[in-house]
Structure formats: structure tokens, C-alpha cells
Design a protein around this motif. Structure first.
Motif, mmCIF file in Angstrom:
data_model
loop_
_atom_site.group_PDB
_atom_site.id
_atom_site.type_symbol
_atom_site.label_atom_id
_atom_site.label_comp_id
_atom_site.label_asym_id
_atom_site.label_seq_id
_atom_site.Cartn_x
_atom_site.Cartn_y
_atom_site.Cartn_z
ATOM 1 N N SER A 156 -3.664 -2.258 10.315
ATOM 2 C CA SER A 156 -3.059 -1.542 11.452
ATOM 3 C C SER A 156 -3.303 -0.039 11.368
ATOM 4 C CB SER A 156 -1.549 -1.799 11.504
ATOM 5 O OG SER A 156 -1.294 -3.132 11.822
ATOM 6 N N ALA A 157 -3.387 0.485 10.150
ATOM 7 C CA ALA A 157 -3.612 1.920 9.965
ATOM 8 C C ALA A 157 -5.041 2.343 10.280
ATOM 9 C CB ALA A 157 -3.259 2.318 8.533
ATOM 10 N N ARG A 158 -5.958 1.358 10.409
ATOM 11 C CA ARG A 158 -7.355 1.606 10.754
ATOM 12 C C ARG A 158 -8.011 2.626 9.823
ATOM 13 N NH1 ARG A 158 -5.453 3.583 15.444
ATOM 14 N NH2 ARG A 158 -7.199 4.995 15.579
ATOM 15 N N ILE A 159 -7.750 2.495 8.527
ATOM 16 C CA ILE A 159 -8.269 3.487 7.573
ATOM 17 C C ILE A 159 -9.790 3.501 7.503
ATOM 18 C CG2 ILE A 159 -6.150 3.501 6.205
ATOM 19 C CD1 ILE A 159 -7.627 1.803 4.098
ATOM 20 N N ASP A 160 -10.416 2.476 7.995
ATOM 21 C CA ASP A 160 -11.884 2.438 7.993
ATOM 22 C C ASP A 160 -12.490 3.110 9.218
ATOM 23 O OD1 ASP A 160 -10.783 0.412 9.582
ATOM 24 O OD2 ASP A 160 -12.503 -0.909 9.297
ATOM 25 N N GLU A 161 -11.650 3.539 10.175
ATOM 26 C CA GLU A 161 -12.146 4.098 11.436
ATOM 27 C C GLU A 161 -11.858 5.583 11.607
ATOM 28 O OE1 GLU A 161 -10.475 1.897 14.704
ATOM 29 O OE2 GLU A 161 -10.669 0.003 13.624
ATOM 30 N N ILE A 162 -11.097 6.167 10.710
ATOM 31 C CA ILE A 162 -10.644 7.549 10.891
ATOM 32 C C ILE A 162 -11.174 8.425 9.757
ATOM 33 C CG2 ILE A 162 -8.578 6.853 12.167
ATOM 34 C CD1 ILE A 162 -6.990 7.153 9.580
ATOM 35 N N PRO A 163 -11.035 9.743 9.899
ATOM 36 C CA PRO A 163 -11.488 10.621 8.813
ATOM 37 C C PRO A 163 -10.815 10.264 7.481
ATOM 38 C CG PRO A 163 -11.020 11.902 10.782
ATOM 39 C CD PRO A 163 -10.542 10.500 11.055
ATOM 40 N N VAL A 164 -11.543 10.449 6.402
ATOM 41 C CA VAL A 164 -11.112 9.996 5.085
ATOM 42 C C VAL A 164 -9.757 10.565 4.675
ATOM 43 C CG1 VAL A 164 -11.677 10.064 2.617
ATOM 44 C CG2 VAL A 164 -13.448 9.527 4.303
ATOM 45 N N LEU A 165 -9.580 11.876 4.770
ATOM 46 C CA LEU A 165 -8.330 12.459 4.305
ATOM 47 C C LEU A 165 -7.135 11.970 5.121
ATOM 48 C CD1 LEU A 165 -9.534 16.052 3.386
ATOM 49 C CD2 LEU A 165 -9.260 14.049 1.906
ATOM 50 N N GLU A 166 -7.319 11.771 6.408
ATOM 51 C CA GLU A 166 -6.263 11.177 7.231
ATOM 52 C C GLU A 166 -6.033 9.720 6.805
ATOM 53 O OE1 GLU A 166 -5.266 10.050 11.893
ATOM 54 O OE2 GLU A 166 -6.965 11.373 11.457
ATOM 55 N N GLY A 167 -7.109 9.040 6.487
ATOM 56 C CA GLY A 167 -7.010 7.654 6.044
ATOM 57 C C GLY A 167 -6.217 7.512 4.755
ATOM 58 N N ILE A 168 -6.371 8.475 3.849
ATOM 59 C CA ILE A 168 -5.605 8.435 2.606
ATOM 60 C C ILE A 168 -4.112 8.523 2.910
ATOM 61 C CG2 ILE A 168 -5.072 9.725 0.489
ATOM 62 C CD1 ILE A 168 -8.126 10.401 0.376
ATOM 63 N N GLY A 169 -3.742 9.429 3.794
ATOM 64 C CA GLY A 169 -2.334 9.541 4.177
ATOM 65 C C GLY A 169 -1.816 8.269 4.823
ATOM 66 N N ARG A 170 -2.631 7.681 5.679
ATOM 67 C CA ARG A 170 -2.213 6.430 6.326
ATOM 68 C C ARG A 170 -2.127 5.279 5.329
ATOM 69 N NH1 ARG A 170 -4.876 5.639 12.279
ATOM 70 N NH2 ARG A 170 -4.329 7.664 13.152
ATOM 71 N N ALA A 171 -3.031 5.253 4.373
ATOM 72 C CA ALA A 171 -2.983 4.198 3.350
ATOM 73 C C ALA A 171 -1.707 4.329 2.522
ATOM 74 C CB ALA A 171 -4.218 4.268 2.453
ATOM 75 N N ILE A 172 -1.374 5.544 2.134
ATOM 76 C CA ILE A 172 -0.141 5.766 1.369
ATOM 77 C C ILE A 172 1.067 5.337 2.194
ATOM 78 C CG2 ILE A 172 1.361 7.576 0.433
ATOM 79 C CD1 ILE A 172 -1.262 8.930 -0.580
ATOM 80 N N ARG A 173 1.107 5.727 3.454
ATOM 81 C CA ARG A 173 2.223 5.330 4.324
ATOM 82 C C ARG A 173 2.313 3.804 4.423
ATOM 83 N NH1 ARG A 173 1.398 8.477 7.994
ATOM 84 N NH2 ARG A 173 3.130 9.900 7.687
ATOM 85 N N ALA A 174 1.178 3.142 4.568
ATOM 86 C CA ALA A 174 1.169 1.680 4.675
ATOM 87 C C ALA A 174 1.767 1.042 3.423
ATOM 88 C CB ALA A 174 -0.265 1.179 4.904
ATOM 89 N N LEU A 175 1.405 1.561 2.253
ATOM 90 C CA LEU A 175 1.934 0.997 1.012
ATOM 91 C C LEU A 175 3.421 1.293 0.856
ATOM 92 C CD1 LEU A 175 -1.016 1.803 -1.433
ATOM 93 C CD2 LEU A 175 -0.619 -0.271 -0.072
ATOM 94 N N VAL A 176 3.840 2.485 1.243
ATOM 95 C CA VAL A 176 5.266 2.842 1.173
ATOM 96 C C VAL A 176 6.088 1.908 2.060
ATOM 97 C CG1 VAL A 176 6.944 4.625 1.849
ATOM 98 C CG2 VAL A 176 4.936 5.238 0.481
ATOM 99 N N GLU A 177 5.551 1.589 3.230
ATOM 100 C CA GLU A 177 6.289 0.753 4.177
ATOM 101 C C GLU A 177 6.501 -0.676 3.679
ATOM 102 O OE1 GLU A 177 4.204 1.216 7.867
ATOM 103 O OE2 GLU A 177 5.099 3.183 8.228
ATOM 104 N N VAL A 178 5.710 -1.110 2.704
ATOM 105 C CA VAL A 178 5.918 -2.443 2.133
ATOM 106 C C VAL A 178 7.236 -2.485 1.365
ATOM 107 C CG1 VAL A 178 4.977 -4.179 0.545
ATOM 108 C CG2 VAL A 178 3.452 -2.915 2.073
ATOM 109 N N GLY A 179 7.648 -1.355 0.821
ATOM 110 C CA GLY A 179 8.940 -1.276 0.150
ATOM 111 C C GLY A 179 8.905 -1.739 -1.295
ATOM 112 N N ASP A 180 10.051 -2.236 -1.734
ATOM 113 C CA ASP A 180 10.219 -2.626 -3.131
ATOM 114 C C ASP A 180 9.235 -3.705 -3.572
ATOM 115 O OD1 ASP A 180 12.250 -0.796 -3.389
ATOM 116 O OD2 ASP A 180 13.865 -2.280 -3.320
ATOM 117 N N GLY A 181 8.851 -4.574 -2.661
ATOM 118 C CA GLY A 181 7.896 -5.619 -3.017
ATOM 119 C C GLY A 181 6.593 -5.035 -3.521
ATOM 120 N N PHE A 182 6.186 -3.911 -2.975
ATOM 121 C CA PHE A 182 4.949 -3.282 -3.428
ATOM 122 C C PHE A 182 5.092 -2.754 -4.850
ATOM 123 C CE2 PHE A 182 1.956 0.142 -4.069
ATOM 124 C CZ PHE A 182 0.775 -0.542 -3.838
ATOM 125 N N ILE A 183 6.258 -2.228 -5.184
ATOM 126 C CA ILE A 183 6.483 -1.717 -6.532
ATOM 127 C C ILE A 183 6.362 -2.851 -7.548
ATOM 128 C CG2 ILE A 183 8.156 -0.622 -8.073
ATOM 129 C CD1 ILE A 183 9.306 0.714 -5.474
#
Length: 167
Positions: free
Chosen positions: A53-80
């Protein structure tokens, strides 16, 4: 409970935290490993879906890094729990849905000079995942957006190609 107590969390602890009887937990998960496996599976699907959903493969890299981090944070405790468990076993589904897309993003950044080339993309991927898991499990919490911004800044400032900083 699994985030707070880690390896020390028992099935009884999980049941108490969920507000159900221990027998109820065992009805769905015959042992601790099956609970961890299901939690990991849910977290991988959640992280993978959010990365798509974050489309990290379609956007500029540095923006993609921020979106990837946000995506992982949104998973919550399960990701930890998943990130901690991942250090013990490699999971093909995790690699396909989470590690692979993040590594591809970072390799794209390496190829266009935005991300350091002197560090293997595998290490960069693992460090991004580690930052998210460790900051999320820290008792010092900020709001979600402040946390995502701080993690992104911390990661990008350490990962950016040194030549682009000087320019």
C-alpha cells in the motif's frame, strides 16, 4: 505480553493479558510455538500488505524509507515479536513480503547514489528492521508520527551516501 516479557512470557501470562482462561488459549494454540508462529504469520501479512500500500517501489527512495518505517510501525507489537523471532530463523514469507521489498528499495537507492554503497543491502535492511523493532519496544514513547519521523531521520542520516551530504 510477548513484547513486554519476551521469552519469559508464559501461556498463562498471555491468557491473563487477554482476559481469558488458559484453557481458551490452549484451545486455539496447543503450545507457545504455535502461538508465536501465528503471530508471526499475521505480522508478516500485515507488514507485507502495508508495504504494498505504501508503494515504496514507485516513489523516491528517501520517501520510500519513511513509508516503509511507517508501514512496519503500523503493524504494532506483532512486528516487534516477529523481528525478535526472525533472528533465530529465516522465513521465506518474511523475505518475500517484507525483507525483499525493503532491500530492493535500498538497492535502488544505492544504485542512484542516495544510499551508501559501502554497506551491504542486507545489513541496511536488517538495521532498518532493527531500528523499528527496538524503538517500538522502548519504554520511552512519543506519538506515532514523531516516532516515525525520528526513526526515519536516524536511519536516513546514517544510510545516506556521504558524497550526497557534502554536495
Amino acid at each position: 505480553m510477548l513484547v513486554a516479557r519476551g521469552e519469559q512470557a508464559s501461556m498463562s501470562d498471555v491468557a491473563a493479558a487477554a482476559g481469558v482462561a488458559r484453557a481458551t488459549v490452549y484451545r486455539y494454540f496447543p503450545n507457545r510455538q504455535s502461538l508465536l508462529d501465528e503471530l508471526a504469520s499475521v505480522a508478516v501479512r500485515g507488514a507485507g500488505d502495508r508495504l504494498v500500500s505504501a508503494r515504496i517501489d514507485e516513489i523516491p527512495v528517501l520517501e520510500g524509507i519513511g513509508r516503509a518505517i511507517r508501514a512496519l510501525v503500523e503493524v504494532g507489537d506483532g512486528f516487534i515479536v516477529l523481528a525478535r523471532r526472525r533472528s533465530r530463523t529465516e522465513d521465506e514469507e518474511f523475505e518475500r513480503r517484507v525483507g525483499g521489498p525493503i532491500r530492493a528499495l535500498l538497492e535502488r537507492g544505492q544504485s542512484d547514489g542516495q544510499v551508501r554503497e559501502d554497506i551491504p543491502s542486507e545489513w541496511l535492511t536488517d538495521s532498518l528492521i532493527g531500528i523499528v523493532a527496538n524503538v517500538q519496544s522502548s519504554p520511552l514513547q512519543r506519538g506515532r508520527e514523531d516516532t516515525v519521523a525520528a526513526m526515519t531521520d536516524m536511519y536516513v542520516d546514517g544510510a545516506r551516501d556521504r558524497r550526497s551530504v557534502a554536495a
